[in-house]
Design an enzyme around this catalytic site. Structure first.
Site, mmCIF file in Angstrom:
data_model
loop_
_atom_site.group_PDB
_atom_site.id
_atom_site.type_symbol
_atom_site.label_atom_id
_atom_site.label_comp_id
_atom_site.label_asym_id
_atom_site.label_seq_id
_atom_site.Cartn_x
_atom_site.Cartn_y
_atom_site.Cartn_z
ATOM 1 N N ILE A 176 52.823 38.934 35.505
ATOM 2 C CA ILE A 176 53.033 38.882 34.187
ATOM 3 C C ILE A 176 54.186 39.778 33.539
ATOM 4 C CG2 ILE A 176 52.333 39.027 31.639
ATOM 5 C CD1 ILE A 176 49.600 37.845 32.694
ATOM 6 N N ILE B 274 48.485 54.883 36.167
ATOM 7 C CA ILE B 274 48.208 55.539 34.790
ATOM 8 C C ILE B 274 46.955 56.094 34.621
ATOM 9 C CG2 ILE B 274 49.938 53.873 33.539
ATOM 10 C CD1 ILE B 274 47.138 52.058 32.895
ATOM 11 N N TYR C 261 34.625 43.521 34.751
ATOM 12 C CA TYR C 261 35.872 43.137 34.165
ATOM 13 C C TYR C 261 36.136 43.134 32.909
ATOM 14 C CZ TYR C 261 40.192 40.884 33.354
ATOM 15 O OH TYR C 261 41.333 40.343 32.902
ATOM 16 N N ASN D 209 44.217 31.626 30.368
ATOM 17 C CA ASN D 209 44.437 31.549 31.618
ATOM 18 C C ASN D 209 46.035 31.365 31.912
ATOM 19 O OD1 ASN D 209 41.712 30.864 31.344
ATOM 20 N ND2 ASN D 209 41.960 30.547 33.474
ATOM 21 N N GLY E 117 27.768 32.240 36.686
ATOM 22 C CA GLY E 117 28.448 33.263 35.816
ATOM 23 C C GLY E 117 29.555 32.859 34.940
#
Ligand code: UDP
Length: 302
Positions: A15, A59, A146, A175, A268
């Protein structure tokens, strides 16, 4: 002439590198900070050094973000670890990267007068939604580390917006797919998997009955929302960022064509996910343009 200076953490990833392209096209000078765990130099190699400067920075460890952030107009904070199963195996790593990393970015950003800071949050915060489409105010249901760490990052972004009057925005990605999609890993997302399976002449692996649905958004639509939001007057806001359309995995497989193989269900996982995107559409006058069919066909041609 003063140019627009933008920082992208995670700018060498899927991205981030697409966002770099969009910003450069719109006259920004971009500084990419990436630890190159999943990011790749080759994702940015088509750019001139005068437009895009790349630094290998983690970072979560770096105490020296200030010098890169100085004089920045916009900060796009995309760096972080993705994928659910690895986050269950090593939650501490996720906490350090996604939570501590975000805190470091905020602390550095606080010291400079930015026009906007955009955070890449995740629709995984909705867990198993009770109703569709999902609105920003719907219940938070954190199912794995996450989701927890991405949501904690978002909480920090919003708290800093309140406490320090920072011009922060959080986008909850659904997504996302498109060119440079990461398809190397064991846990990569469905369209990435299908792409590499097709290349390797393997059958497409469909989880369960393939009737589960997701909201797939093409990365070009995503980056156009970034461009619009930085020009808008809104700050301290959370927006869903999806296409507003649901597509089943069977439909995705059909667009790809070829042989299929059904594999066991993954525990899950939500059955369905779909974004209500009326808030972002109204506030920044944006709408997604790339249909899933056109988006996948384009990927298959590249
Ligand atoms: N999926 C699939 N085949 C694959 C990978 C994923 O059928 O090779 C399914 C997966 O079970 C889920 C959907 O595709 O129902 C989207 O999965 P992905 O990992 O891309 O995204 P997420 O589950 O995080 O929304």
């Amino acid at each position: 002439m003063k140019f627009t200076k933008s920082i992208i953490t995670g700018g060498a990833g899927f991205i981030g590198s697409n966002l770099t392209d969009t910003l450069v096209k719109n006259g920004h000078k971009v500084i990419v900070l990436d630890n190159f765990v999943s990011g790749k130099k080759s994702n940015l190699s088509h750019h001139k050094k005068s437009n895009v400067k790349v630094f290998k920075i983690d970072i979560s460890k770096s105490k020296s973000l200030d010098k890169y952030f100085k004089g920045a107009d916009y900060i796009f904070h995309l760096a972080g670890l993705a994928e659910i199963i690895p986050s269950i195996k090593d939650p501490k790593k996720y906490f350090i990267n996604n939570v501590l990393g975000s805190l470091n970015v905020l602390e550095a950003a606080k010291k400079t007068k930015i026009k906007k800071l955009i955070y890449a949050a995740s629709s995984s915060c909705y867990g198993n939604p009770k109703k569709l489409p999902i609105s920003e105010n719907d219940e938070i249901d954190l199912q794995h580390p996450y989701a927890v760490t991405k949501f904690m990052g978002e909480e920090l972004i919003m708290r800093y917006a309140n406490l320090f009057k920072m011009p922060n925005i959080s986008f909850r990605f659904f997504n996302v797919y498109g060119p440079r999609f990461n398809n190397s890993g064991q846990y990569s997302a469905v369209i990435g998997n299908f792409l590499s399976q097709r290349r390797n002449k393997k059958p497409l692996t469909i989880v369960g009955d393939g009737k589960q649905t997701r909201d797939f958004i093409h990365v070009d639509d995503l980056t156009s929302a970034f461009l619009k939001v930085i020009k808008s007057k809104y700050v301290n806001k959370i927006y869903n960022l999806g296409s507003g359309k649901k597509t089943s995995i069977n439909t995705i497989a059909k667009i790809f064509g070829g042989k299929k193989k059904f594999i066991p269900i993954r525990p899950g996982e939500p059955k369905n996910s779909l974004a209500n995107i009326s808030k972002i559409k109204k506030d920044i006058n944006w709408k997604p343009k790339v249909s899933i069919k056109v988006g996948i066909k384009k990927l298959l041609k590249d």
